[in-house]
Design an enzyme around this catalytic site. Structure first.
Site, PDB file in Angstrom:
ATOM      1  N   ARG A 197       1.730   0.021  -1.725  1.00 30.64           N
ATOM      2  CA  ARG A 197       0.938  -0.591  -0.531  1.00 30.64           C
ATOM      3  C   ARG A 197       0.439  -2.080  -0.956  1.00 30.64           C
ATOM      4  O   ARG A 197      -0.296  -2.005  -2.273  1.00 30.64           O
ATOM      5  CB  ARG A 197      -0.153   0.392  -0.495  1.00 30.64           C
ATOM      6  CG  ARG A 197      -0.738   0.071   1.038  1.00 30.64           C
ATOM      7  CD  ARG A 197      -1.855   1.299   1.005  1.00 30.64           C
ATOM      8  NE  ARG A 197      -2.850   1.437   0.206  1.00 30.64           N
ATOM      9  CZ  ARG A 197      -4.239   1.991   0.615  1.00 30.64           C
ATOM     10  NH1 ARG A 197      -4.367   2.500   1.570  1.00 30.64           N
ATOM     11  NH2 ARG A 197      -5.070   1.783  -0.275  1.00 30.64           N
ATOM     12  N   THR A 251      -2.853  -6.649   2.510  1.00 27.88           N
ATOM     13  CA  THR A 251      -2.698  -6.339   3.803  1.00 27.88           C
ATOM     14  C   THR A 251      -2.535  -4.750   4.150  1.00 27.88           C
ATOM     15  O   THR A 251      -2.662  -4.496   5.445  1.00 27.88           O
ATOM     16  CB  THR A 251      -1.213  -6.694   4.171  1.00 27.88           C
ATOM     17  OG1 THR A 251       0.089  -5.956   3.370  1.00 27.88           O
ATOM     18  CG2 THR A 251      -0.927  -8.079   4.070  1.00 27.88           C
ATOM     19  N   ASP A 260      -6.980   6.000  -7.305  1.00 24.88           N
ATOM     20  CA  ASP A 260      -5.526   5.861  -7.004  1.00 24.88           C
ATOM     21  C   ASP A 260      -4.865   6.878  -7.685  1.00 24.88           C
ATOM     22  O   ASP A 260      -4.655   6.720  -8.894  1.00 24.88           O
ATOM     23  CB  ASP A 260      -5.326   4.422  -7.757  1.00 24.88           C
ATOM     24  CG  ASP A 260      -3.847   3.952  -7.397  1.00 24.88           C
ATOM     25  OD1 ASP A 260      -3.770   2.953  -6.512  1.00 24.88           O
ATOM     26  OD2 ASP A 260      -3.155   4.627  -7.927  1.00 24.88           O
ATOM     27  N   ASP A 317      -2.000   5.531 -10.555  1.00 26.24           N
ATOM     28  CA  ASP A 317      -2.768   5.227 -11.694  1.00 26.24           C
ATOM     29  C   ASP A 317      -3.241   6.196 -12.530  1.00 26.24           C
ATOM     30  O   ASP A 317      -3.327   6.281 -13.609  1.00 26.24           O
ATOM     31  CB  ASP A 317      -3.856   4.218 -11.316  1.00 26.24           C
ATOM     32  CG  ASP A 317      -3.295   2.869 -10.809  1.00 26.24           C
ATOM     33  OD1 ASP A 317      -2.201   2.448 -11.426  1.00 26.24           O
ATOM     34  OD2 ASP A 317      -3.957   2.153 -10.261  1.00 26.24           O
TER      35      ASP A 317
HETATM   36  O1  LIG Z   1      -1.430   5.898   3.570  1.00 23.23           O
HETATM   37  P1  LIG Z   1      -1.314   4.500   2.908  1.00 23.23           P
HETATM   38  O2  LIG Z   1      -2.449   3.542   3.332  1.00 23.23           O
HETATM   39  O3  LIG Z   1      -0.109   3.862   2.780  1.00 23.23           O
HETATM   40  O4  LIG Z   1      -1.725   4.593   1.310  1.00 23.23           O
HETATM   41  C1  LIG Z   1      -1.108   5.732   0.602  1.00 23.23           C
HETATM   42  C2  LIG Z   1       0.108   5.337  -0.442  1.00 23.23           C
HETATM   43  O5  LIG Z   1      -0.821   4.624  -1.479  1.00 23.23           O
HETATM   44  C3  LIG Z   1      -0.502   5.110  -2.851  1.00 23.23           C
HETATM   45  O6  LIG Z   1       0.616   4.512  -3.167  1.00 23.23           O
HETATM   46  P2  LIG Z   1       0.477   3.081  -3.984  1.00 23.23           P
HETATM   47  O7  LIG Z   1       0.542   2.116  -3.063  1.00 23.23           O
HETATM   48  O8  LIG Z   1      -0.904   3.017  -5.013  1.00 23.23           O
HETATM   49  O9  LIG Z   1       1.669   3.118  -5.189  1.00 23.23           O
HETATM   50  P3  LIG Z   1       1.835   3.853  -6.271  1.00 23.23           P
HETATM   51  O10 LIG Z   1       2.144   5.351  -5.994  1.00 23.23           O
HETATM   52  O11 LIG Z   1       2.821   3.064  -7.174  1.00 23.23           O
HETATM   53  O12 LIG Z   1       0.515   3.610  -7.128  1.00 23.23           O
HETATM   54  C4  LIG Z   1      -0.122   6.747  -2.383  1.00 23.23           C
HETATM   55  O13 LIG Z   1       0.583   7.107  -3.502  1.00 23.23           O
HETATM   56  C5  LIG Z   1       0.359   6.441  -0.999  1.00 23.23           C
HETATM   57  O14 LIG Z   1       1.950   6.380  -1.312  1.00 23.23           O
HETATM   58  O1  LIG Z   2      -7.445   6.671  -1.819  1.00 21.30           O
HETATM   59  C1  LIG Z   2      -6.175   6.412  -1.994  1.00 21.30           C
HETATM   60  C2  LIG Z   2      -5.670   5.668  -1.068  1.00 21.30           C
HETATM   61  C3  LIG Z   2      -4.424   5.238  -1.293  1.00 21.30           C
HETATM   62  N1  LIG Z   2      -3.671   5.371  -2.354  1.00 21.30           N
HETATM   63  C4  LIG Z   2      -4.263   6.162  -3.453  1.00 21.30           C
HETATM   64  O2  LIG Z   2      -3.608   6.325  -4.466  1.00 21.30           O
HETATM   65  N2  LIG Z   2      -5.567   6.418  -3.124  1.00 21.30           N
HETATM   66 MG   LIG Z   3      -1.213   3.766  -6.485  1.00 21.90          MG
END
Ligand SMILES: O=P(O)(O)OC[C@H]1O[C@H](OP(=O)(O)OP(=O)(O)O)[C@H](O)[C@@H]1O
Ligand SMILES: O=c1cc[nH]c(=O)[nH]1
Ligand SMILES: [Mg+2]
Length: 210
Positions: free
Chosen positions: A105, A109, A201, A204
């Site tokens: 994400r 944006t 997150d 992370d």
């Molecule tokens: O519903 P949304 O607003 O799209 O957010 C949710 C997304 O955000 C996080 O991923 P992230 O972008 O942090 O990637 P990562 O898993 O690599 O940390 C999570 O694991 C989802 O995939």
């Molecule tokens: O709260 C949140 C939102 C998006 N992605 C995450 O990992 N945590």
């Molecule tokens: Mg993430």
């Protein structure tokens, strides 16, 4: 109309979720908890798998019993955080295949950016369960489901641990044919698109990249 959203508030899940949310829980325990909750969610999400009659010989007599009938499953984690759920669901369904969708994400944006996609070659014969611990704005899951639909699987379900109301609305509106399983629905999203109270997150915390 068929029920579309299933909230799994089983005491074991709620108990584990409390420790998952706790900011003092380290990566090792966080990974273990994500895996265990995924296993319990999988139990419910596979409740409608069809069975067929079979017979086995016990040490005592012949038993008329049941096995899952020829239904093939594929799990598709959304990278990275969805990877944390794979171990748990494979413990429940060891013969399932695993595809991967890479999305992150954009922090400004909040829109998903696709960077990888690899699905099982026989996906047309499979029921797919998409895995991601977090459903926030819904952008990532809506896009992941759209990508998977292009390959024509037999069905798709979406499994997450914490959902925001905004994400549930986005997924159910964009994909009214998808059933959604989650352990908790939280209050709202903050100005950075994080779920409140949430757990931070997920990616992370799983991979220790805070
Ligand atoms: O519903 P949304 O607003 O799209 O957010 C949710 C997304 O955000 C996080 O991923 P992230 O972008 O942090 O990637 P990562 O898993 O690599 O940390 C999570 O694991 C989802 O995939
Ligand atoms: O709260 C949140 C939102 C998006 N992605 C995450 O990992 N945590
Ligand atoms: Mg993430």
């Amino acid at each position: 109309m068929e029920k579309q959203v299933f909230i799994m508030d089983h005491p074991l899940i709620q108990h584990k979720l409390t420790y998952l949310r706790d900011k003092t829980t380290g990566s090792k325990d966080f990974r273990q908890l994500v895996s265990e909750i995924a296993m319990l969610l999988c139990y419910e999400a596979t409740r409608d798998l069809p069975l067929e009659e079979t017979t086995v010989e016990t040490p005592v007599a012949l038993a008329k019993t049941k096995i899952i009938s020829g239904r093939k499953l594929a799990f598709v984690p959304i990278l990275r955080a969805g990877l944390g759920m794979v171990d748990g669901v494979l413990q429940m369904v060891p013969a399932a295949k695993v595809g991967h969708i890479g999305l992150y994400r954009d922090p400004k944006t909040l829109k998903p950016v696709e960077y990888y996609s690899k699905l099982p070659c026989d996906i047309e014969q499979r029921d797919v369960i998409v895995l991601d611990p977090m459903l926030a704005t819904g952008g990532s899951s809506v896009d992941a489901i759209t990508i998977i639909k292009r390959s024509n699987p037999k069905s798709i379900k979406f499994m997450c641990i914490i959902a925001a109301p905004e994400g549930i609305k986005a997924v159910t509106e964009a994909h009214p044919d998808i059933q959604l399983y989650c352990a908790a629905v939280d209050d709202h999203l903050n100005e950075h698109g994080y779920i409140v109270p949430g757990l931070g997150d997920a990616g992370d915390r799983i991979f220790g990249t805070l």
